[in-house]
Design an enzyme around this catalytic site. Structure first.
Site, short mmCIF file in Angstrom:
data_model
loop_
_atom_site.label_atom_id
_atom_site.label_comp_id
_atom_site.label_asym_id
_atom_site.label_seq_id
_atom_site.Cartn_x
_atom_site.Cartn_y
_atom_site.Cartn_z
N HIS A 222 -47.55 -11.17 -43.51
CA HIS A 222 -47.69 -12.44 -44.23
C HIS A 222 -49.17 -12.83 -44.28
O HIS A 222 -49.74 -13.27 -43.29
CB HIS A 222 -46.88 -13.55 -43.55
CG HIS A 222 -47.00 -14.87 -44.26
ND1 HIS A 222 -46.23 -15.19 -45.36
CD2 HIS A 222 -47.82 -15.92 -44.06
CE1 HIS A 222 -46.57 -16.38 -45.80
NE2 HIS A 222 -47.54 -16.85 -45.02
N HIS B 130 -49.79 -11.50 -53.33
CA HIS B 130 -49.04 -10.48 -54.08
C HIS B 130 -49.84 -10.01 -55.28
O HIS B 130 -50.59 -10.77 -55.87
CB HIS B 130 -47.68 -11.02 -54.52
CG HIS B 130 -47.71 -12.38 -55.16
ND1 HIS B 130 -47.79 -13.54 -54.42
CD2 HIS B 130 -47.71 -12.75 -56.46
CE1 HIS B 130 -47.82 -14.57 -55.24
NE2 HIS B 130 -47.79 -14.14 -56.48
P1 AMP Z 1 -47.07 -16.44 -58.44
O1 AMP Z 1 -46.71 -17.44 -59.53
O2 AMP Z 1 -48.31 -15.65 -58.72
O3 AMP Z 1 -47.05 -17.07 -57.07
O4 AMP Z 1 -45.92 -15.35 -58.50
C1 AMP Z 1 -44.72 -15.47 -57.84
C2 AMP Z 1 -43.76 -14.59 -58.58
O5 AMP Z 1 -42.64 -14.39 -57.75
C3 AMP Z 1 -43.23 -15.20 -59.91
O6 AMP Z 1 -43.54 -14.32 -60.98
C4 AMP Z 1 -41.72 -15.30 -59.67
O7 AMP Z 1 -40.96 -15.01 -60.81
C5 AMP Z 1 -41.50 -14.30 -58.55
N1 AMP Z 1 -40.37 -14.56 -57.67
C6 AMP Z 1 -40.08 -15.71 -57.04
N2 AMP Z 1 -38.97 -15.57 -56.28
C7 AMP Z 1 -38.56 -14.28 -56.46
C8 AMP Z 1 -37.45 -13.52 -55.96
N3 AMP Z 1 -36.55 -14.04 -55.12
N4 AMP Z 1 -37.34 -12.23 -56.35
C9 AMP Z 1 -38.23 -11.69 -57.20
N5 AMP Z 1 -39.29 -12.36 -57.70
C10 AMP Z 1 -39.45 -13.64 -57.34
ZN ZN Z 2 -44.60 -14.31 -46.29
#
Ligand code: AMP
Ligand code: ZN
Length: 115
Positions: A47, A101
């Protein structure tokens, strides 16, 4: 591991995901809300809140993230000609999930500048 982190919960299996690839330090799964025909999320299993919290000792994790991105970029047909890696830091940049990410997207023409 952070208790309230959705990506840590994906790593430990308490939230389901469509896993694509896994290495010692990295997990890859499909974004639940894709913005392109291929939209993968590459996350460190550790994390790390954002790029701003990276430490020198995280160097192996960063190199592994790029190694995995490079391999996927070459092996997934839709990514072979064009793809983009996006790492947002902070809410005004669009970071919603506070677990660092890489978005790996492709399969369509990508415009510049991004929104
Ligand atoms: P960010 O907006 O850069 O923080 O990206 C977070 C990403 O995580 C977004 O594109 C969401 O669609 C994706 N996301 C959130 N929850 C999940 C989940 N449970 N499984 C897969 N993707 C997710
Ligand atoms: Zn985390």
């Amino acid at each position: 591991m952070s208790d309230n982190c959705v990506f840590c919960k994906i790593i430990n299996g308490s939230i389901p995901s469509e896993k694509v690839h896994e290495t010692t330090n990295v997990l890859v799964f499909k974004d639940i809300n894709p913005v392109a025909p291929v939209h993968l999320l590459l996350i460190p299993k550790k994390h790390i809140k954002s790029v701003n919290e990276l430490q020198h000792s995280d160097g192996n994790i960063i190199s592994e993230l790029f190694e995995v991105a490079s391999e996927l970029g070459k092996s997934i047909p839709e990514l072979q000609n064009n793809h983009r890696i996006i790492v947002s830091t902070g809410p005004d940049a669009g970071q919603v999930v506070e677990h660092m990410h890489f978005h790996l997207i492709g399969g369509r023409k990508l415009v510049w500048p991004p929104g």
